[in-house]
Write an enzyme that holds these catalytic residues in place. Structure first.
Site, mmCIF file in Angstrom:
data_model
loop_
_atom_site.group_PDB
_atom_site.id
_atom_site.type_symbol
_atom_site.label_atom_id
_atom_site.label_comp_id
_atom_site.label_asym_id
_atom_site.label_seq_id
_atom_site.Cartn_x
_atom_site.Cartn_y
_atom_site.Cartn_z
ATOM 1 C CG ASP A 122 -1.771 1.197 1.512
ATOM 2 O OD1 ASP A 122 -2.152 1.855 0.388
ATOM 3 O OD2 ASP A 122 -2.017 1.628 2.374
ATOM 4 C CG ASP B 69 -3.835 4.765 -1.847
ATOM 5 O OD1 ASP B 69 -3.105 3.669 -1.415
ATOM 6 O OD2 ASP B 69 -4.505 5.078 -0.987
#
Length: 506
Positions: A101, A288
């Site tokens: 992430d 992201d």
């Protein structure tokens, strides 16, 4: 399935699963696997968050013909929405499935001391007593994500990512995972690839230690996401550079504007060939890998939904603005009143026209941000959106009647409370392209790329890849370029040069 339940299903984002590590030379690769989108799983698993060398330089990225200096980690793709891989913690390594992430910076996995959370019982748990390299820390900590939270304590051990072994890595043993999102998740934990500035406890991220311990020759990592639903491999995460087989042409590189997230300035945003005008002066954006969709301001996502025929929940407040205050807003704009002053002049806002921010969609990016939703300040929020829409139409010299009719139509396309909207699968071929401008380069998403499909035949359901997310100034407006964008565009995260790069994925 009725509309209510269909909308609910389509609102949920999924995160997940495991990957098998594979290496090639000195490059570290993480391969990705892909599974078909499943509505029932989506309902249960709204998780994430709401993450070179080459011989010659290509737009600031060094190109190299061999892959002897990069490390590749295979990734799996669950629901065509989240990509995950496998890591090991301890000696001998205990295996965990993690989301890589770029929107967070800590590594956490469930702890064997997690007794009272169902999520821990159905996922792999770290057992410190079985590792010869474990070092006790014990300091308590917690992380709050957009759709869940975890708490636990810090520990230290070796972390294996593919062929790389990071020594003495501080991570979190999660002893509580109260959210249902972690119960149904296919992954065990999260490995953050963001900056230390957003690391809970100011702990050193795994990526920093990879660089600091000399495990990679170049401080660069890159993602390739395979969006082919029938492909065996879901994608690959490469540490130490890029793999030329993953992209076409050159990367467009843009400098970071703020560390913490991989944040940069984005230019104009177009629906079809028409500018929305919203980001003409620039908008903040982050890349992201832990966000499934593309998230952006409600005002623009509403316009997109209108253009593609997405079905959002009707906002009665918005229609009230058009019917009762539409002409007043028009007159104020025509008279030359500054757009950011119109709603206060109309008596609908009492903060000098400043934005009210929706809190309905929250991701790891804005875990600490609190704001007002349309329901909390309905008329003011609806007025501000109407002003943006009307101003854009005024520039196109439309008549008042046509503008008010257009705004009323947009009201019907305001995204549902969780931000997502369903569309008619039969209309995909007639939908417009959506274009992001980054460093004067157009990055086009076709309908096939920004629409997610689930099911087969008559049971096929299509979901808009755009979700509403309102972030207040000074950080916002903010776009979050998640997997829907990273799929078509190979993405390079250049830590050494503080930049990100995008090129057409191969």
């Amino acid at each position: 399935m009725d509309k209510k339940h269909l909308c609910a299903a389509l609102l949920l984002w999924a995160i997940a699963c495991s990957a098998l590590p594979a290496s090639s030379g000195d490059l570290f690769r993480i391969g990705l696997k892909k599974h078909r989108l499943d509505v029932d799983s989506i309902k249960a698993a709204r998780v994430a968050k709401l993450q070179d060398r080459y011989g010659k330089h290509v737009n600031g990225i060094e190109k190299k013909s061999s892959d002897s200096d990069i490390y590749k980690v295979p990734l799996k793709n669950y629901l065509d929405a989240q990509y995950y891989g496998e890591i090991g913690i301890g000696s001998p390594p205990q295996k965990f499935k993690v989301i890589f992430d770029t929107g967070s910076s800590n590594l956490w996995v469930p702890s064997s001391k997690c007794y009272f959370s169902i999520a821990c019982w159905i996922h792999s748990k770290y057992q410190a007593s079985k590792s010869s390299t474990y070092t006790r820390d014990g300091e308590s900590c917690s992380i709050r994500y957009g759709t869940g939270s975890i708490s636990g304590h810090f520990s230290m051990d070796n972390v294996q990512v593919g062929d790389l072994v990071v020594k003495d890595q501080v991570f979190i043993e999660a002893t509580r995972e109260p959210s249902i999102t972690f119960i149904v998740a296919k992954f065990d934990g999260i490995l953050g690839l963001g900056f230390q500035e957003i690391s809970v406890g100011n702990t050193t991220p795994v990526w920093y230690n990879m660089v600091g311990q000399g495990l990679v020759k170049e401080p660069v990592f890159s993602f390739w996401f395979n969006r082919d639903a029938n492909a065996k491999e879901g994608g690959e995460l490469v540490f130490g550079g890029v793999d030329p087989k993953h992209f076409k042409g050159n990367h467009t590189c843009v400098p970071l504007t703020q560390k913490g997230y991989w944040q940069f300035n984005m230019g104009d945003f177009l629906i079809g060939n028409t500018s929305t005008g919203y980001c003409a002066g620039g908008c903040a954006a982050i890349v992201d890998s832990g966000t499934s969709l593309l998230a952006g301001p409600t005002t623009i996502v509403t316009q997109i939904n209108h253009a593609i025929g997405a079905e959002g929940i009707v906002s009665m407040e918005c229609k009230t603005i058009v019917s009762q205050y539409g002409e007043m807003i028009w007159d104020l704009l025509v008279s030359g009143i500054r757009p950011d002053q119109v709603c206060s002049q109309a008596g609908l806002c009492f903060l000098d026209g400043s934005q009210h921010v929706s809190s309905n969609i929250r991701t790891v990016v804005e875990r600490e941000t609190e704001g007002s939703s349309v329901g909390e300040a309905p008329l003011c929020t609806a007025c501000e959106m109407a002003v943006v829409w009307m101003q854009n139409q005024l520039k196109q010299e439309q008549t008042k009647e046509k503008v008010l009719e257009y705004v009323n139509q947009l009201c019907e396309k305001i995204p549902s409370p969780m931000g997502e909207s369903a569309i008619d699968c039969n209309r995909i071929s007639s939908m417009p392209d959506i274009t992001f401008t980054i460093k004067d380069t157009a990055f086009v998403l076709t309908p096939e790329q920004y629409i997610l499909k689930t099911g087969e035949g008559v049971a096929t359901i299509c979901v808009s890849g755009f979700a509403a997310l309102d972030v207040p100034p000074p950080r916002g407006p903010l776009w979050i370029l998640g997997d829907v964008f990273m799929g078509p565009y190979h993405t390079v995260f250049d830590y050494g040069k503080s930049q990100v790069g995008f090129a057409e994925a191969a």
